[in-house]
Design an enzyme around this catalytic site. Sequence first.
Site, PDB file in Angstrom:
ATOM      1  N   ASP A 172       0.827  -1.207   0.000  1.00 34.49           N
ATOM      2  CA  ASP A 172       0.000   0.000   0.000  1.00 34.49           C
ATOM      3  C   ASP A 172       0.859   1.252   0.000  1.00 34.49           C
ATOM      4  O   ASP A 172       2.035   1.223   0.371  1.00 34.49           O
ATOM      5  CB  ASP A 172      -0.903   0.008   1.232  1.00 34.49           C
ATOM      6  CG  ASP A 172      -0.078   0.088   2.503  1.00 34.49           C
ATOM      7  OD1 ASP A 172       0.866  -0.719   2.640  1.00 34.49           O
ATOM      8  OD2 ASP A 172      -0.344   0.963   3.349  1.00 34.49           O
ATOM      9  N   GLU A 173       0.258   2.365  -0.386  1.00 33.82           N
ATOM     10  CA  GLU A 173       0.846   3.695  -0.268  1.00 33.82           C
ATOM     11  C   GLU A 173       2.302   3.750  -0.740  1.00 33.82           C
ATOM     12  O   GLU A 173       3.137   4.423  -0.130  1.00 33.82           O
ATOM     13  CB  GLU A 173       0.731   4.196   1.181  1.00 33.82           C
ATOM     14  CG  GLU A 173      -0.717   4.435   1.569  1.00 33.82           C
ATOM     15  CD  GLU A 173      -0.904   4.873   3.009  1.00 33.82           C
ATOM     16  OE1 GLU A 173      -1.854   5.611   3.272  1.00 33.82           O
ATOM     17  OE2 GLU A 173      -0.112   4.464   3.886  1.00 33.82           O
ATOM     18  N   ALA A 174       2.583   3.075  -1.852  1.00 34.45           N
ATOM     19  CA  ALA A 174       3.935   3.092  -2.417  1.00 34.45           C
ATOM     20  C   ALA A 174       4.079   4.302  -3.337  1.00 34.45           C
ATOM     21  O   ALA A 174       4.386   4.188  -4.530  1.00 34.45           O
ATOM     22  CB  ALA A 174       4.199   1.785  -3.165  1.00 34.45           C
TER      23      ALA A 174
END
Length: 533
Positions: free
Chosen positions: A338-340
């Site tokens: 996530d949230e890369a």
Amino acid sequence: MRRNHSTTPRLTRVLGSLLLLAAAGVSTVGAAPAPKATTATPLDQVVPAPASVSPDGSPYRITAATRVRVDDSAEVRGIGTYLAGILRPSTGYPLPVTGQGADGIRLHLTDGPFGAEGYRLTSGPGSVSLTASTPAGLFHGVQTLRQLLPASVEKKSVQPGPWRIAGGTIEDRPRYGYRGAMLDVSRHFFTVAQVKRYIDQLALYKINTLHLHLSDDQGWRIAVDSWPRLATYGGSTQVGGGPGGHYTKADYREIVRYAGSRYLEVVPEIDMPGHTNAALASYAKLNCDGTAPPLYTGTEVGFSSLCVPEEVTYLFADDVIRELAELTPGRYLHIGGDEAHSTSHADYVKFMDRVQPIVAKYGKTVIGWHQLTGATPAKGALAQYWGLDGTSAAEKAQVAKAAQNGTGLILSPADRIYLDMKYTKDTELGLDWAGLVEVKRSYDWDPGAYLPGAPASAVKGVEAPLWSETLTRSSDIEYMAFPRLAGAAELGWSPADTHDWARYQVRLAAQGPRWDALGITYYKSPQVPWPTH
């Protein structure tokens, strides 16, 4: 964590439920009369709601002569010993665990229509029997039996009783096979004892999966022999600059063992390729520029990334996954994803194409946050959806398309069952980026129909994550988890046709005295008619 979306807090609409409660004779001023101690708890007044309840006849009463009767099996005897250990301090009775007979509390395995986790509870004047096809089913039945006894049964000193279990039969089995709770031990570190305490609380509500978020920007929490600085340096701090900490391999094995004794499977998570500052700070060679950043003690997200082009990244991933898989008897290994925001889309796809086969090589099945569906999920992988009601149609469609193509879903909508969301604007702990999540909002949705376009058959279960940016003590964990965790557990266990807020809030209210007896700190939501004392 998970703060890149925003939503307008929603007003909770409670008038209809209040009218229903008033019609049912329940106080609408936040309190219901406490039940008389001499009245057995009705069979349908437990959480999660059982699949089928048939009240019938007189109750069974636990007395000084009661025995806990078990099959000649180490696992069944272990469950009987666990039950007796709960009942002895409060009843003051010896409750010997012994072989099968016609009386007492009987725990028995047999072939039957119970599935992997279901059970039958039958109670009458002569005995109360728990029957299942598996030890897990018996253990879940024990949790139901606990709730059918007065809340004071949970206390550690002798209480007056009486100890009655209402007459009749419960036939019960879960709606979903995956019923999880996640604990973030990276933002703030929690000890083995604190994790065990949470495991016991999860078990009471038939949660069967503990997802441990073991790495993030602020801390790396599991020893890796081939990369020792991950734990010793990367685990040396936490949000706000505290001392942090990490689990030795022996610590982690003890958590796994203890969870297994409560019939929970541990799912370890190493979040990649983002949320990796603790790893990048520990080893300069994991950075594309060869320079290690400082340790991080803030709460921002999306600024870190493993170096996707460099081969050392995949040697690192292989070593970490291999060592963690060796420690983990469960089926799954969570790789985050996530949230890369600091990883390009092309690099993200490349990274997932390289790392997912490593998980398979070491005998585990991939779980990833739902951004994994923006790459190509491995065959059999599960995507954990953490979006909001207001998440874009395109993002939801991407997840639904993966589900249509065979990717299983775990539902963790942040504005429903992220347990770190504030209840109200006045809640001191927690965050509010996904909105304010009161108890009714957390409970009042259907996992099977939640994500447009996703086949109901793709939904493998639900999980209630608890991120720890603002949490440092067990009492903090409990206050944010309870009472919402009980609702998440019911969404995972109970048939859809049992779902009804007006009835649920009355059953939930009855849990308050049990939490008091167990020493659990909880939020006394004004939406729930907690009993008066």
